[in-house]
Design a protein around this motif. Sequence first.
Motif, PDB file in Angstrom:
ATOM      1  N   SER A 196       0.834  -1.633   0.183  1.00 18.83           N
ATOM      2  CA  SER A 196      -0.069  -0.005   0.394  1.00 18.83           C
ATOM      3  C   SER A 196       0.706   1.334  -0.205  1.00 18.83           C
ATOM      4  N   LYS A 197      -0.108   2.586  -0.358  1.00 19.73           N
ATOM      5  CA  LYS A 197       0.495   3.439  -0.428  1.00 19.73           C
ATOM      6  C   LYS A 197       1.567   4.068   1.312  1.00 19.73           C
ATOM      7  N   LYS A 198       0.994   3.404   1.673  1.00 20.69           N
ATOM      8  CA  LYS A 198       1.753   4.094   3.150  1.00 20.69           C
ATOM      9  C   LYS A 198       2.647   3.401   3.525  1.00 20.69           C
ATOM     10  N   ASP A 199       3.217   1.855   3.526  1.00 18.66           N
ATOM     11  CA  ASP A 199       3.679   1.112   4.185  1.00 18.66           C
ATOM     12  C   ASP A 199       4.281   1.431   5.283  1.00 18.66           C
ATOM     13  N   GLU A 200       2.595   0.862   6.674  1.00 26.18           N
ATOM     14  CA  GLU A 200       2.928   0.999   7.575  1.00 26.18           C
ATOM     15  C   GLU A 200       3.277   0.204   7.860  1.00 26.18           C
ATOM     16  N   PHE A 201       4.654  -0.224   8.270  1.00 22.15           N
ATOM     17  CA  PHE A 201       4.824  -1.541   9.515  1.00 22.15           C
ATOM     18  C   PHE A 201       6.738  -0.860   9.505  1.00 22.15           C
ATOM     19  N   TYR A 202       6.700  -0.708  10.970  1.00 22.55           N
ATOM     20  CA  TYR A 202       8.138  -0.432  10.700  1.00 22.55           C
ATOM     21  C   TYR A 202       8.581  -1.481  11.837  1.00 22.55           C
ATOM     22  N   THR A 203      10.587  -1.019  11.420  1.00 22.17           N
ATOM     23  CA  THR A 203      11.260  -1.835  11.930  1.00 22.17           C
ATOM     24  C   THR A 203      11.799  -1.184  13.272  1.00 22.17           C
ATOM     25  N   GLN A 204      12.107  -2.449  14.199  1.00 22.73           N
ATOM     26  CA  GLN A 204      11.585  -2.668  15.257  1.00 22.73           C
ATOM     27  C   GLN A 204      13.386  -2.264  15.616  1.00 22.73           C
ATOM     28  N   LEU A 205      13.784  -1.351  16.492  1.00 27.59           N
ATOM     29  CA  LEU A 205      15.123  -0.805  17.043  1.00 27.59           C
ATOM     30  C   LEU A 205      16.204  -1.960  17.393  1.00 27.59           C
ATOM     31  N   SER A 206      15.540  -2.731  18.269  1.00 28.84           N
ATOM     32  CA  SER A 206      16.259  -4.026  18.165  1.00 28.84           C
ATOM     33  C   SER A 206      16.698  -4.890  17.438  1.00 28.84           C
ATOM     34  N   ASP A 207      16.174  -5.233  16.042  1.00 34.01           N
ATOM     35  CA  ASP A 207      16.636  -5.712  15.217  1.00 34.01           C
ATOM     36  C   ASP A 207      17.202  -4.875  14.317  1.00 34.01           C
ATOM     37  N   ILE A 208      16.709  -4.182  14.417  1.00 36.04           N
ATOM     38  CA  ILE A 208      18.382  -2.496  13.450  1.00 36.04           C
ATOM     39  C   ILE A 208      19.635  -2.720  14.139  1.00 36.04           C
ATOM     40  N   GLU A 209      19.774  -3.049  15.767  1.00 39.90           N
ATOM     41  CA  GLU A 209      20.682  -2.970  16.560  1.00 39.90           C
ATOM     42  C   GLU A 209      21.725  -4.736  16.390  1.00 39.90           C
ATOM     43  N   SER A 210      20.468  -5.345  16.035  1.00 40.61           N
ATOM     44  CA  SER A 210      20.826  -7.074  15.708  1.00 40.61           C
ATOM     45  C   SER A 210      21.524  -7.225  14.734  1.00 40.61           C
ATOM     46  N   GLU A 211      21.184  -6.566  13.655  1.00 50.87           N
ATOM     47  CA  GLU A 211      21.958  -6.239  12.046  1.00 50.87           C
ATOM     48  C   GLU A 211      23.286  -5.302  12.187  1.00 50.87           C
ATOM     49  N   LEU A 212      22.787  -4.607  12.433  1.00 55.01           N
ATOM     50  CA  LEU A 212      23.760  -3.570  11.691  1.00 55.01           C
ATOM     51  C   LEU A 212      25.301  -4.044  12.957  1.00 55.01           C
ATOM     52  N   THR A 213      24.734  -4.008  14.057  1.00 54.21           N
ATOM     53  CA  THR A 213      26.121  -4.541  14.879  1.00 54.21           C
ATOM     54  C   THR A 213      27.452  -5.274  14.107  1.00 54.21           C
ATOM     55  N   HIS A 214      27.388  -6.611  13.070  1.00 52.79           N
ATOM     56  CA  HIS A 214      27.710  -6.971  12.226  1.00 52.79           C
ATOM     57  C   HIS A 214      28.933  -5.560  11.381  1.00 52.79           C
TER      58      HIS A 214
ATOM     59  N   LEU B 112      -4.171  -8.579  15.193  1.00 52.44           N
ATOM     60  CA  LEU B 112      -3.066  -8.891  15.759  1.00 52.44           C
ATOM     61  C   LEU B 112      -2.509 -10.686  15.009  1.00 52.44           C
ATOM     62  N   PHE B 113      -2.667 -11.451  14.437  1.00 55.92           N
ATOM     63  CA  PHE B 113      -2.283 -12.634  14.454  1.00 55.92           C
ATOM     64  C   PHE B 113      -1.852 -13.492  14.946  1.00 55.92           C
ATOM     65  N   GLY B 114      -1.648 -15.403  14.668  1.00 56.64           N
ATOM     66  CA  GLY B 114      -0.649 -15.385  15.400  1.00 56.64           C
ATOM     67  C   GLY B 114       0.119 -15.660  16.607  1.00 56.64           C
ATOM     68  N   THR B 115       0.758 -16.664  17.628  1.00 59.07           N
ATOM     69  CA  THR B 115       1.443 -16.969  18.339  1.00 59.07           C
ATOM     70  C   THR B 115       2.194 -16.315  18.963  1.00 59.07           C
ATOM     71  N   GLU B 116       3.169 -15.130  17.780  1.00 60.01           N
ATOM     72  CA  GLU B 116       4.654 -14.413  18.290  1.00 60.01           C
ATOM     73  C   GLU B 116       4.432 -12.967  17.709  1.00 60.01           C
ATOM     74  N   ALA B 117       3.201 -12.991  17.811  1.00 65.11           N
ATOM     75  CA  ALA B 117       1.939 -11.125  17.655  1.00 65.11           C
ATOM     76  C   ALA B 117       1.818 -11.131  19.132  1.00 65.11           C
ATOM     77  N   ARG B 118       2.279  -9.029  19.381  1.00 63.85           N
ATOM     78  CA  ARG B 118       2.454  -9.099  20.584  1.00 63.85           C
ATOM     79  C   ARG B 118       1.790  -7.961  21.104  1.00 63.85           C
ATOM     80  N   ILE B 119       2.055  -7.219  22.283  1.00 63.10           N
ATOM     81  CA  ILE B 119       1.885  -5.772  22.446  1.00 63.10           C
ATOM     82  C   ILE B 119       3.117  -5.405  23.378  1.00 63.10           C
ATOM     83  N   ASP B 120       3.950  -4.477  23.155  1.00 66.65           N
ATOM     84  CA  ASP B 120       5.802  -4.679  23.355  1.00 66.65           C
ATOM     85  C   ASP B 120       5.314  -3.875  25.015  1.00 66.65           C
ATOM     86  N   GLU B 121       6.364  -3.584  25.856  1.00 65.80           N
ATOM     87  CA  GLU B 121       5.882  -2.770  26.868  1.00 65.80           C
ATOM     88  C   GLU B 121       5.676  -0.778  26.463  1.00 65.80           C
ATOM     89  N   ASN B 122       6.391  -0.788  25.259  1.00 62.33           N
ATOM     90  CA  ASN B 122       5.586   0.759  25.012  1.00 62.33           C
ATOM     91  C   ASN B 122       4.206   0.780  24.595  1.00 62.33           C
TER      92      ASN B 122
END
Length: 327
Positions: free
Chosen positions: A17-35, A207-217
């Motif tokens: 869609s035009k809005k592309d409303e899915f945002y990458t989590q900071l934890s995933d960015i940190e996990s990859e970029l450390t390499h 929220l579908f699936g067993t791994e969907a969740r709401i974080d502390e924020n």
Amino acid sequence: MIAEKTLNRTLHIAKSSKKDEFYTQLSDIESELTHYKKHFKNKVVFCNCDDPRNSNFFKYFAYNFEKLGLKKLITTCYKNQETDLFINEETEKAVFLEYNGDINGNKIPDAEEIGIKPLIGDGDFRSKESIELLKQSDIVVTNPPFSLFREYVEQLVKYEKKFLIIGNINAITYKEIFKLIKENKAWLGINMGRGISGFIVPNDYELFGTEARIDENGNRIVATNNCLWLTNLDTFKRHEDIVLTKKYYGNEIEYPKFDNYDAINVDKTQDIPMDYRGVMGVPITFLHKYNPEQFELIKFRKGNDEKDLSINGKCPYFRILIKNKKL
């Protein structure tokens, strides 16, 4: 299983869609970029699908600006982004930001404090303004629209840019992307599948699936388990041999031959035989462990008749034909 398929399908539609409303989590960015830290010294980083007011890519690079030794950070976004991640109305202007270093004691800087500027156009990565900024950059890091992934990568290749971007696992089945991997011009990053823990989605998203969740924020997170990082920045993983423990001879029944190509089928990367000199068909996830010094990529998906590879008339899910270079 049904819920997971529905989730993946919904994610794909939303990413298209035009809005592309899915945002990458900071934890995933940190996990990859450390390499990849060694690649960023004195480089200009461009995040061209990121509103600096809410993008975690901006937060990561702004906070680590000095640690990485960056020269400059540039972010741009499409005009329908706002300070509220999921606002429903379009803003009048697309925006961009240039950050040149620490302004507040190495805390995550505030984008408004740095100075957000309007773009003349809509901020689309294909726009003239965005391309001019792309030309000034060295490395592009972002989560681009999945529906435009082919076109997005094509642009990066055209302008000879280094990149680290998130895509759907199925992107490696696109002939344009596979060609880059086969020619050793792109490869998979470190994390894939469950190694990418999920995306922030709108508040009204079911929220579908067993791994969907709401974080502390209070962020709503979906974990699709079907994404990867694609890059042309060198990593340790692509220089590590896959440890082979299985044998073909004496276990031939476990490795049936294809109907339309002189090759054996291997269902799992871990089952690649150590003693087979011929061509083998392996799952596409093999590319996550692929070392170009150990294996040669022969062909993707098709047999000699240019139809999908088949065994007794049935086609296993996409196979990559490979050959062990060290035998």
